[in-house]
Design a protein around this motif. Structure first.
Motif, PDB file in Angstrom:
ATOM      1  N   LEU A 215       0.791  -1.286   0.054  1.00  0.00           N
ATOM      2  CA  LEU A 215      -0.082   0.117  -0.051  1.00  0.00           C
ATOM      3  C   LEU A 215       0.903   1.251  -0.079  1.00  0.00           C
ATOM      4  CD1 LEU A 215      -2.901  -0.927   2.537  1.00  0.00           C
ATOM      5  CD2 LEU A 215      -3.064  -0.218  -0.043  1.00  0.00           C
ATOM      6  N   LYS A 216       1.807   1.277   1.025  1.00  0.00           N
ATOM      7  CA  LYS A 216       2.738   2.486   0.961  1.00  0.00           C
ATOM      8  C   LYS A 216       3.478   2.562  -0.370  1.00  0.00           C
ATOM      9  CE  LYS A 216       3.435   2.534   5.933  1.00  0.00           C
ATOM     10  NZ  LYS A 216       4.378   2.569   7.143  1.00  0.00           N
ATOM     11  N   GLN A 217       4.118   1.716  -0.925  1.00  0.00           N
ATOM     12  CA  GLN A 217       4.797   1.556  -2.129  1.00  0.00           C
ATOM     13  C   GLN A 217       3.732   2.332  -3.364  1.00  0.00           C
ATOM     14  OE1 GLN A 217       8.125   0.430  -3.164  1.00  0.00           O
ATOM     15  NE2 GLN A 217       7.508   2.214  -4.378  1.00  0.00           N
ATOM     16  N   ILE A 218       2.521   1.594  -3.295  1.00  0.00           N
ATOM     17  CA  ILE A 218       1.441   2.247  -4.380  1.00  0.00           C
ATOM     18  C   ILE A 218       1.247   3.876  -4.162  1.00  0.00           C
ATOM     19  CG2 ILE A 218      -0.889   2.125  -5.363  1.00  0.00           C
ATOM     20  CD1 ILE A 218      -0.525  -0.963  -4.756  1.00  0.00           C
ATOM     21  N   GLU A 219       1.193   4.200  -2.898  1.00  0.00           N
ATOM     22  CA  GLU A 219       0.807   5.557  -2.530  1.00  0.00           C
ATOM     23  C   GLU A 219       2.170   6.228  -2.960  1.00  0.00           C
ATOM     24  OE1 GLU A 219      -0.492   8.431   1.202  1.00  0.00           O
ATOM     25  OE2 GLU A 219       0.055   6.211   1.576  1.00  0.00           O
ATOM     26  N   SER A 220       3.378   6.005  -2.869  1.00  0.00           N
ATOM     27  CA  SER A 220       4.479   6.522  -3.453  1.00  0.00           C
ATOM     28  C   SER A 220       4.475   6.633  -5.006  1.00  0.00           C
ATOM     29  CB  SER A 220       5.784   5.704  -2.958  1.00  0.00           C
ATOM     30  OG  SER A 220       6.067   4.654  -3.685  1.00  0.00           O
ATOM     31  N   PHE A 221       4.098   5.768  -5.531  1.00  0.00           N
ATOM     32  CA  PHE A 221       3.858   6.010  -7.224  1.00  0.00           C
ATOM     33  C   PHE A 221       3.003   7.049  -7.493  1.00  0.00           C
ATOM     34  CE2 PHE A 221       4.325   1.066  -8.320  1.00  0.00           C
ATOM     35  CZ  PHE A 221       5.683   1.124  -7.908  1.00  0.00           C
ATOM     36  N   GLU A 226       4.139  14.026  -9.092  1.00  0.00           N
ATOM     37  CA  GLU A 226       4.411  15.284  -8.866  1.00  0.00           C
ATOM     38  C   GLU A 226       5.838  15.661  -9.404  1.00  0.00           C
ATOM     39  OE1 GLU A 226       2.031  17.526  -8.463  1.00  0.00           O
ATOM     40  OE2 GLU A 226       0.709  15.796  -8.304  1.00  0.00           O
ATOM     41  N   LEU A 227       6.808  14.664  -9.324  1.00  0.00           N
ATOM     42  CA  LEU A 227       8.314  14.737  -9.767  1.00  0.00           C
ATOM     43  C   LEU A 227       8.247  14.920 -11.438  1.00  0.00           C
ATOM     44  CD1 LEU A 227       9.537  11.856  -7.592  1.00  0.00           C
ATOM     45  CD2 LEU A 227       9.345  14.423  -6.834  1.00  0.00           C
ATOM     46  N   SER A 228       9.790  15.483 -11.565  1.00  0.00           N
ATOM     47  CA  SER A 228       9.891  15.399 -12.929  1.00  0.00           C
ATOM     48  C   SER A 228      10.375  14.222 -13.463  1.00  0.00           C
ATOM     49  CB  SER A 228      11.291  16.491 -13.128  1.00  0.00           C
ATOM     50  OG  SER A 228      12.328  16.049 -12.409  1.00  0.00           O
ATOM     51  N   ASN A 229      10.332  14.232 -14.944  1.00  0.00           N
ATOM     52  CA  ASN A 229      10.884  13.029 -15.381  1.00  0.00           C
ATOM     53  C   ASN A 229      12.157  12.324 -15.018  1.00  0.00           C
ATOM     54  OD1 ASN A 229       8.483  12.681 -16.933  1.00  0.00           O
ATOM     55  ND2 ASN A 229       9.434  13.643 -18.712  1.00  0.00           N
ATOM     56  N   GLU A 230      13.055  13.153 -15.034  1.00  0.00           N
ATOM     57  CA  GLU A 230      14.460  12.822 -14.530  1.00  0.00           C
ATOM     58  C   GLU A 230      14.540  12.563 -12.927  1.00  0.00           C
ATOM     59  OE1 GLU A 230      13.744  15.921 -15.795  1.00  0.00           O
ATOM     60  OE2 GLU A 230      14.394  15.569 -17.993  1.00  0.00           O
TER      61      GLU A 230
END
Length: 433
Positions: A215-221, A226-230
């Motif tokens: 669950l925590k891993q999916i939430e981090s996905f 919001e992060l940049s591609n890099e």
């Protein structure tokens, strides 16, 4: 509107101004497909049930596919749900020279809950590259989609991409979720993110009993979008896995060969709901209006093998024309300005010989001018002009008793209200200018 003259819920009739706009859009999309070397095919609307079964997932099979049995036959059939599975069957049947680049524009059917941008009968414009595993093929599909959005002047679009191998590797290797059916269930839940939001998605995932770590891993996905591609690529590189390295390199290649890099956004929460995807996946959205994805697709390297018996890689994309048009109309990109293909309408009074009117119309049509002719003369010239104006015809060619006797015709532009006294031969030059 009386129910007995309305089409079934989720189906639509199209007025001439609707259909003219739609055909123009289809034609422009088709020209883009052809520029990239894609050729057309066609497949039937009706498929055998066994062709469709097991290809889309549980929800599609239980409530979305139009499945039926005729009262005088024991065989089951289904209306095509998309254009991809029929393509896989087509490739197995004809064994075309690879790589096979095809496009298809056609209607598909899903028993959806009708709402804005969502219908039970709708059109898809698909491009696919069969027999090529290179990420360059993936990049070309995205460039075709970019060209479609640029062709119509969309300014606020984003193409979100991900790779199913990244998701599967993390679930199987790093989260120890080995049951592929469970992974597919996770995909289908995450696919509802845009519809129901993050909190409800996490609640549904919790009900799958996949554990707190997953669950925590999916939430981090989800949060990583919001992060940049890099930054996302650097994050993925922290996972030590050969399969992950291949997927990351593919994403880098796709980004490198994309003609509008600023429009491409890696989104780790993107999963696509269909079961047959195996690699790169994408969805194209616009910021406004909130109408869902206008295009989607990805790589499906195992699907054709189901029909052909040998593995044939493939990647494709689909333009959802209904949402493209609905969004374009709302944004003012498209306008239903053209009511008819007729360029000239003949205004004649009842005392004019009908054969002469038909001769004039035949002359204009032979010159490539679409011409509308009433079957009965108008009661007056003004009545005829008003009728043509309501029909959206640009030019009125007036053939009254005075014109016949004088050997000249009156041509009126119903937009500018200009009038010209002309010979029949001069009409072509003015109308086509």
């Amino acid at each position: 509107m009386r129910e007995e003259v309305s089409p079934p819920k989720g189906f639509r009739d199209f007025l001439p101004e609707d259909e003219i706009l739609r055909k123009e859009i289809f034609d422009r999309i088709e020209k883009i497909f052809q520029r990239y070397g894609f050729d057309p095919i066609e497949t039937p609307i009706v498929e055998r049930w066994e062709t469709l079964a097991g290809k889309y997932g549980e929800e599609a099979e239980k409530r979305l596919i139009w499945r039926f049995k005729l009262p005088y036959s024991d065989k089951e059939f289904g209306l095509r749900y998309d254009l991809t599975v029929p393509l896989a069957r087509f490739v197995a049947r004809f064994n075309p020279k690879l790589p096979f680049k095809r496009y298809q524009i056609g209607r598909v059917f899903r028993y959806e809950d009708p709402q804005k941008g969502r219908y039970r009968e709708f059109w898809q414009c698909d491009v696919d590259i069969v027999g090529e595993s290179s990420p360059l093929a993936d990049a070309e599909i995205l460039n075709v989609v970019i060209d479609v959005f640029e062709e119509f002047g969309f300014k606020n679009y984003t193409i979100k991409i991900n790779d199913r191998r990244i998701l599967r590797e993390i679930f199987e290797k790093f989260l120890d979720i080995r049951d592929y059916s469970t992974i597919l269930k996770i995909y289908r839940v995450i696919d509802k993110l845009e519809k129901i939001g993050k909190e409800k998605v996490l609640q549904l995932l919790k009900e799958l009993d996949i554990g707190e770590k997953a669950l925590k891993q999916i939430e981090s996905f989800i949060d990583a979008s919001e992060l940049s591609n890099e930054e996302i690529i650097r994050y993925l590189e922290t996972f030590n896995s050969n399969e992950m390295k291949v997927a990351i390199e593919n994403l880098k290649t796709i980004l490198d060969f994309s003609k509008k890099k600023d429009r491409i956004k890696i989104d780790l929460s993107l999963v696509r709901g269909l079961d047959y995807y195996t690699g790169m996946i994408y969805e194209a959205i616009v910021e406004e209006p909130k109408i869902g994805s206008l295009s989607g697709g990805g790589r499906y390297d195992n699907l054709i093998e189901v029909f052909a018996g040998n593995k044939i890689p493939a990647v494709g994309g689909s333009i959802g024309v209904e949402r493209l048009i609905d969004a374009g109309l709302e944004l003012g990109i498209f306008k239903k300005e053209k009511k008819t293909y007729s360029k000239v309408g003949i205004v004649c009074t009842k005392e004019v010989d009908v054969k002469r009117i038909w001769e004039i119309a035949e002359y204009l049509r032979n010159k490539g001018i679409n011409t509308f002719v009433p079957f009965e003369g108008y009661s007056g010239i003004l009545d005829g002009i008003k009728d043509l104006d309501k029909r959206g015809i640009q030019f009125a060619l007036i053939v009254g008793k005075k014109e016949v006797e004088g050997g000249k015709l009156t041509l009126q532009n119903l937009i500018t209200r200009e009038r010209f006294i002309v010979s029949l031969e001069e009409v072509e030059k003015i109308v086509k200018s």
